[in-house]
Design a protein around this motif. Structure first.
Motif, PDB file in Angstrom:
ATOM      1  N   ILE A 149     -12.419   0.669   4.907  1.00 31.53           N
ATOM      2  CA  ILE A 149     -11.581  -0.367   4.286  1.00 31.53           C
ATOM      3  C   ILE A 149     -12.374  -1.659   4.164  1.00 31.53           C
ATOM      4  N   PHE A 190     -11.330   1.937   0.425  1.00 31.67           N
ATOM      5  CA  PHE A 190     -10.245   1.120  -0.116  1.00 31.67           C
ATOM      6  C   PHE A 190     -10.718  -0.334  -0.105  1.00 31.67           C
ATOM      7  N   VAL A 225      -2.596   3.439   6.111  1.00 33.95           N
ATOM      8  CA  VAL A 225      -3.891   3.222   5.444  1.00 33.95           C
ATOM      9  C   VAL A 225      -4.957   2.806   6.462  1.00 33.95           C
ATOM     10  N   TYR A 256       0.806  -1.224   0.000  1.00 31.56           N
ATOM     11  CA  TYR A 256       0.000   0.000   0.000  1.00 31.56           C
ATOM     12  C   TYR A 256       0.841   1.277   0.000  1.00 31.56           C
ATOM     13  N   ILE A 313      -0.816   4.324  -1.875  1.00 34.49           N
ATOM     14  CA  ILE A 313      -1.995   4.926  -1.239  1.00 34.49           C
ATOM     15  C   ILE A 313      -1.642   5.553   0.114  1.00 34.49           C
TER      16      ILE A 313
END
Ligand code: BDR
Ligand code: CA
Length: 310
Positions: free
Chosen positions: A183, A146, A176, A126, A129
């Protein structure tokens, strides 16, 4: 059509996921970004371009992303995905190039111009991101969610507790999971149940040029379990289209960033420290038969897209 940004490290299962995403009429890929993971970022970028060329989808922009994790040294998985990341098939000459802007700037631009918040699907580590969150806080509200391949609540595939995408860049994963963006975590808990049997992989060989290409890649793929091969990343695309195949549970999930458990994802299943807060919808079960049937049904449509690409 659902507009998405796809961030990937092809990688054979990424390539299978992208083959479906590029040719499924319900998905509209606004941007494809590469990241170092299964192989170097030069190779993952080339592999994205190989697939957009193969499927006559060169209008989909491709942007090159991070060459290394935020803090850790980069270690690839070419022992699973081959030196190129997409071995076994001779792709046509690439007819397009990556954007001159980097992946993170390109993501920020696409998000800032989007009429509504968009889903970002990530099937590599990740890093991109996390950099987007850190460097472009102004577009965070433009991210709907996400949808991530990665993590596990039931043991790892790199260490006893860590899944590869998390293990590659745990610091990015930590950013993240703490970002506040919803998520969907699609980890080994389901991807190791959704195997493609060797019979299915063989059957694909006779299903036109797209089938031939996927057969060659999947045959070269070094990830194997008793009963078949796990196409981990394909589950993100399947989830977008058919979330009813998946059983999910809402949890607070933390990422371990150092020590022997580095890369582990740990859910507060007993509500001991999260005070009822939730940051992730975790896929915990899947209708594996429906997944395999759905996968096979995608191939005829793919063939329409690759006709004339040679
Ligand atoms: C994940 O690691 C990579 O090797 C695969 O492409 C997938 O994204 C599975 O652990
Ligand atoms: Ca991947």
């Amino acid at each position: 059509m659902t507009p998405i940004i796809l961030d990937m490290d092809p990688g054979i299962d990424d390539a299978v996921a992208l083959s479906i995403a590029l040719t499924n009429p319900e998905l509209d890929i606004k941007l494809l970004t590469s990241v170092a993971g299964n192989v170097s970022v030069d190779k993952t970028t080339t592999n994205l371009l190989k697939l957009t060329t193969f499927f006559n989808q060169t209008q989909v922009p491709v942007a090159r992303g991070a060459a290394a994790p935020l803090k850790k040294a980069f270690v690839d998985a070419s022992y699973i995905h081959g030196a190129s990341g997409m071995p076994g098939y001779e792709f046509p000459t690439i007819t397009t190039q990556a954007l001159t802007t980097d992946a993170v700037s390109a993501m920020a631009k696409v998000l800032s111009e989007a009429p509504e918040p968009m889903t970002i699907v990530a099937t590599g580590s990740y890093t991109n991101i996390a950099l987007l969150i850190q460097n472009h806080p102004e577009v965070i509200s433009q991210i709907k969610e996400f949808v991530l391949m990665g993590g596990s609540l039931s043991g790892g595939n790199v260490s006893s507790v860590a899944e590869f995408n998390l293990f590659t860049d745990p610091d990015a994963a930590d950013v993240v999971f703490k970002s506040g963006v919803p998520i969907v975590m699609i980890g080994l808990d389901v991807t190791l149940k959704a195997l493609l049997s060797l019979e299915t992989i063989d059957a694909v060989a006779d299903l036109g040029e797209a089938g031939n290409m996927l057969h060659k890649l999947m045959t070269a793929y070094g990830d194997s379990e008793p009963g078949g091969k796990p196409m981990h990343d394909v589950n993100t695309i399947c989830y977008l289209l058919l979330p009813e195949f998946y059983t999910t549970k809402d949890y607070w999930v933390d990422v371990i960033t150092d020590g022997p458990a580095s890369g582990a994802t740990i859910a507060d299943t007993q509500n001991r420290w999260s005070n009822g807060k939730i940051n992730a919808k975790v896929a915990v079960d899947i209708d594996a038969q429906a997944f395999e049937k759905w996968f096979l049904a995608q191939i005829p449509t793919m063939n329409h897209y690759c006709e004339g690409a040679f």
